[in-house]
Design a protein around this motif. Structure first.
Motif, PDB file in Angstrom:
ATOM      1  N   ASP A 135     -23.827  45.141  73.294  1.00 39.82           N
ATOM      2  CA  ASP A 135     -24.899  46.079  73.638  1.00 39.82           C
ATOM      3  C   ASP A 135     -24.434  47.522  73.462  1.00 39.82           C
ATOM      4  O   ASP A 135     -24.857  48.427  74.191  1.00 39.82           O
ATOM      5  CB  ASP A 135     -25.400  45.847  75.066  1.00 39.82           C
ATOM      6  CG  ASP A 135     -24.299  45.991  76.114  1.00 39.82           C
ATOM      7  OD1 ASP A 135     -23.105  45.946  75.731  1.00 39.82           O
ATOM      8  OD2 ASP A 135     -24.620  46.154  77.304  1.00 39.82           O
ATOM      9  N   LEU A 138     -30.370  37.607  65.138  1.00 32.58           N
ATOM     10  CA  LEU A 138     -29.233  38.474  65.438  1.00 32.58           C
ATOM     11  C   LEU A 138     -28.010  38.099  64.603  1.00 32.58           C
ATOM     12  O   LEU A 138     -26.933  37.789  65.129  1.00 32.58           O
ATOM     13  CB  LEU A 138     -28.945  38.446  66.935  1.00 32.58           C
ATOM     14  CG  LEU A 138     -30.027  39.125  67.789  1.00 32.58           C
ATOM     15  CD1 LEU A 138     -29.774  38.884  69.278  1.00 32.58           C
ATOM     16  CD2 LEU A 138     -30.110  40.613  67.495  1.00 32.58           C
ATOM     17  N   LEU A 145     -36.112  38.643  69.793  1.00 32.45           N
ATOM     18  CA  LEU A 145     -34.720  38.593  69.368  1.00 32.45           C
ATOM     19  C   LEU A 145     -34.248  37.146  69.469  1.00 32.45           C
ATOM     20  O   LEU A 145     -34.514  36.480  70.466  1.00 32.45           O
ATOM     21  CB  LEU A 145     -33.849  39.464  70.272  1.00 32.45           C
ATOM     22  CG  LEU A 145     -34.266  40.918  70.499  1.00 32.45           C
ATOM     23  CD1 LEU A 145     -33.369  41.567  71.552  1.00 32.45           C
ATOM     24  CD2 LEU A 145     -34.207  41.707  69.186  1.00 32.45           C
ATOM     25  N   ASN A 195     -30.800  34.638  69.062  1.00 31.82           N
ATOM     26  CA  ASN A 195     -29.374  34.439  68.855  1.00 31.82           C
ATOM     27  C   ASN A 195     -29.087  32.946  68.756  1.00 31.82           C
ATOM     28  O   ASN A 195     -30.016  32.128  68.770  1.00 31.82           O
ATOM     29  CB  ASN A 195     -28.581  35.102  69.984  1.00 31.82           C
ATOM     30  CG  ASN A 195     -27.229  35.631  69.515  1.00 31.82           C
ATOM     31  OD1 ASN A 195     -26.647  35.114  68.561  1.00 31.82           O
ATOM     32  ND2 ASN A 195     -26.730  36.652  70.185  1.00 31.82           N
ATOM     33  N   GLY A 212     -39.809  31.764  74.039  1.00 37.52           N
ATOM     34  CA  GLY A 212     -39.832  33.180  73.716  1.00 37.52           C
ATOM     35  C   GLY A 212     -41.166  33.620  73.146  1.00 37.52           C
ATOM     36  O   GLY A 212     -41.702  34.676  73.510  1.00 37.52           O
ATOM     37  N   GLN A 261     -31.197  42.878  75.012  1.00 35.54           N
ATOM     38  CA  GLN A 261     -32.658  42.842  75.095  1.00 35.54           C
ATOM     39  C   GLN A 261     -33.180  43.887  76.084  1.00 35.54           C
ATOM     40  O   GLN A 261     -34.132  44.620  75.804  1.00 35.54           O
ATOM     41  CB  GLN A 261     -33.116  41.444  75.508  1.00 35.54           C
ATOM     42  CG  GLN A 261     -34.622  41.292  75.662  1.00 35.54           C
ATOM     43  CD  GLN A 261     -35.094  41.389  77.089  1.00 35.54           C
ATOM     44  OE1 GLN A 261     -34.380  40.978  77.999  1.00 35.54           O
ATOM     45  NE2 GLN A 261     -36.272  41.938  77.295  1.00 35.54           N
ATOM     46  N   SER A 288     -22.739  39.323  68.986  1.00 31.98           N
ATOM     47  CA  SER A 288     -22.459  39.100  70.409  1.00 31.98           C
ATOM     48  C   SER A 288     -21.211  38.248  70.553  1.00 31.98           C
ATOM     49  O   SER A 288     -21.066  37.221  69.878  1.00 31.98           O
ATOM     50  CB  SER A 288     -23.636  38.386  71.091  1.00 31.98           C
ATOM     51  OG  SER A 288     -24.852  39.043  70.868  1.00 31.98           O
ATOM     52  N   SER A 296     -26.549  38.962  75.261  1.00 29.41           N
ATOM     53  CA  SER A 296     -27.846  39.027  74.581  1.00 29.41           C
ATOM     54  C   SER A 296     -28.924  39.561  75.519  1.00 29.41           C
ATOM     55  O   SER A 296     -29.801  40.326  75.113  1.00 29.41           O
ATOM     56  CB  SER A 296     -28.236  37.653  74.046  1.00 29.41           C
ATOM     57  OG  SER A 296     -27.304  37.174  73.102  1.00 29.41           O
ATOM     58  N   GLU A 297     -28.856  39.170  76.774  1.00 30.64           N
ATOM     59  CA  GLU A 297     -29.826  39.675  77.756  1.00 30.64           C
ATOM     60  C   GLU A 297     -29.642  41.171  77.986  1.00 30.64           C
ATOM     61  O   GLU A 297     -30.624  41.916  78.131  1.00 30.64           O
ATOM     62  CB  GLU A 297     -29.676  38.906  79.066  1.00 30.64           C
ATOM     63  CG  GLU A 297     -30.171  37.463  78.981  1.00 30.64           C
ATOM     64  CD  GLU A 297     -29.896  36.660  80.231  1.00 30.64           C
ATOM     65  OE1 GLU A 297     -30.585  35.637  80.440  1.00 30.64           O
ATOM     66  OE2 GLU A 297     -28.988  37.037  81.008  1.00 30.64           O
ATOM     67  N   SER A 304     -38.834  40.090  73.809  1.00 33.41           N
ATOM     68  CA  SER A 304     -38.381  38.843  74.423  1.00 33.41           C
ATOM     69  C   SER A 304     -37.115  38.350  73.722  1.00 33.41           C
ATOM     70  O   SER A 304     -36.788  38.802  72.614  1.00 33.41           O
ATOM     71  CB  SER A 304     -39.472  37.772  74.357  1.00 33.41           C
ATOM     72  OG  SER A 304     -40.573  38.126  75.170  1.00 33.41           O
ATOM     73  N   LEU A 305     -36.440  37.425  74.367  1.00 37.53           N
ATOM     74  CA  LEU A 305     -35.185  36.881  73.859  1.00 37.53           C
ATOM     75  C   LEU A 305     -35.260  35.366  73.813  1.00 37.53           C
ATOM     76  O   LEU A 305     -35.766  34.732  74.747  1.00 37.53           O
ATOM     77  CB  LEU A 305     -34.020  37.318  74.755  1.00 37.53           C
ATOM     78  CG  LEU A 305     -32.643  36.728  74.462  1.00 37.53           C
ATOM     79  CD1 LEU A 305     -32.106  37.222  73.119  1.00 37.53           C
ATOM     80  CD2 LEU A 305     -31.664  37.085  75.593  1.00 37.53           C
TER      81      LEU A 305
END
Length: 344
Positions: A321, A123, A7, A9, A106, A81, A288, A77-78, A93-94
């Motif tokens: 999320d 994203l 992912l 961002n 990543g 993920q 986000s 974002s975390e 992974s991010l």
């Protein structure tokens, strides 16, 4: 082949202190797909002017929205993920396009887990030079230089995917359920008009007038303006909004070149002057919440509205999320894991 997901961002400074903000802005603004002028001109503008004036002001803005856990965009974002990871067997992974959470890190994280086929998910619902394209170009450069053994496949812009439109519409409806608003403004991140013309694969369709975005064309696959307007149209249709109760605008312009219009700040001013007392605003260019949504819109936008006589200003959070959004991305990932194709 072992598959994995990355992912990606936008990114964030490591802290809201001027030195970290300056470092972040330098990387961001020196990207040739963000400020698309010759290197000498970009260097003069960014390093000679912007980085000597803007970091302190930007740092103050970041300090207004910074969370105890860190940058809102990073924290959200975390969370996304981690929620997605619970719904797929593939390693997820991010990474960020800018800042210390690099795409290289990543990809390395996935390679260390034995992954040699990566599903890259920018994203961003809409395609733009300064978002999706810069991620894809950099990811390919990093792959060739450091991970030539892996294969990368990316998720296409999902702005008009019916499932995405339903998730976005449901989120808006949920957050506005008990709100008595007169006007809903769809505010998208702005880009220079020249970006739209540069992205036109037909080299002739995009006029940035009142008709080109509504006229079918292959150019729409990469036309940010069309894709933003299409999100507004599809959501309005889904929510049965009356035409006079919603509109589209663009925020965060920089410099003196023409950017996509109408501008969000001036649209908020106009609505207030025209007597709108209760308005709501949603920002569908972001998944986000970040500086642009939490400070520029939720704080500065509200201040403008009240100065113009407005009374109630409601901001709709990004999808963040949201469980429906988590489920949708997980569905795309699991579909890719079994078929290597995702139809959006």
């Amino acid at each position: 082949m072992k598959k994995g997901v990355l992912l990606v961002n936008l990114g964030s400074p490591d802290s809201p202190e001027p030195k970290d903000v300056k470092k972040y802005l330098g990387e961001f603004l020196m990207d040739e797909r963000v400020i698309d002028v010759p290197l000498w001109a970009r260097t003069l503008l960014v390093k000679g002017i912007i980085l000597n004036t803007r970091p302190k002001a930007s740092a103050k803005a970041y300090q207004k929205i910074w969370w105890d856990e860190g940058s809102p965009l990073i924290v959200i974002s975390e969370r996304l993920q981690k929620s997605i990871q619970k719904k797929t067997d593939l390693p997820v992974s991010l990474a960020m396009r800018y800042g210390s959470m690099t795409i290289k890190k990543g990809l390395q994280e996935l390679v260390d887990k034995g992954v040699d086929e990566v599903f890259l998910i920018p994203l961003y619902p809409q395609f733009a030079m300064a978002t999706t394209e810069t991620i894809l170009v950099l990811a390919e450069e990093i792959r060739q230089a450091h991970f030539p053994q892996i294969k990368i496949q990316d998720l296409k812009a999902f702005y008009n995917d019916s499932n995405y439109i339903e998730v976005l519409s449901n989120s808006i409806a949920k957050h506005l359920k008990d709100k008595d608003y007169e006007h809903l403004l769809f505010s998208y991140h702005g880009v220079p008009e020249r970006h739209i013309r540069k992205s036109d694969i037909t080299k002739s369709h995009c006029k940035i007038d009142g008709s080109c975005c509504a006229t079918a064309s292959p150019a729409h696959e990469f036309c940010y303006r069309h894709q933003c307007k299409e999100v507004t149209r599809l959501v309005a249709e889904k929510l049965n909004l009356k035409e006079e109760t919603y509109s589209t605008s663009f925020q965060s312009r920089l410099g003196f070149d023409p950017w996509l219009r109408p501008y969000t700040d001036r649209t908020i001013e106009r609505l207030g002057k025209e007597g709108v007392k209760k308005m709501a605003i949603v920002t569908p260019a972001f998944v986000s919440d970040c500086l642009e949504t939490l400070e520029e819109i939720a704080m500065e936008g509200e201040e403008i509205f009240h100065e113009m006589g407005g009374k109630e200003f409601t901001t709709v959070p990004c999808l963040n999320d949201d469980q429906e959004f988590v489920d949708l991305i997980s569905k795309w990932i699991n579909q890719w894991a079994t078929t290597e194709t995702v139809v959006v």
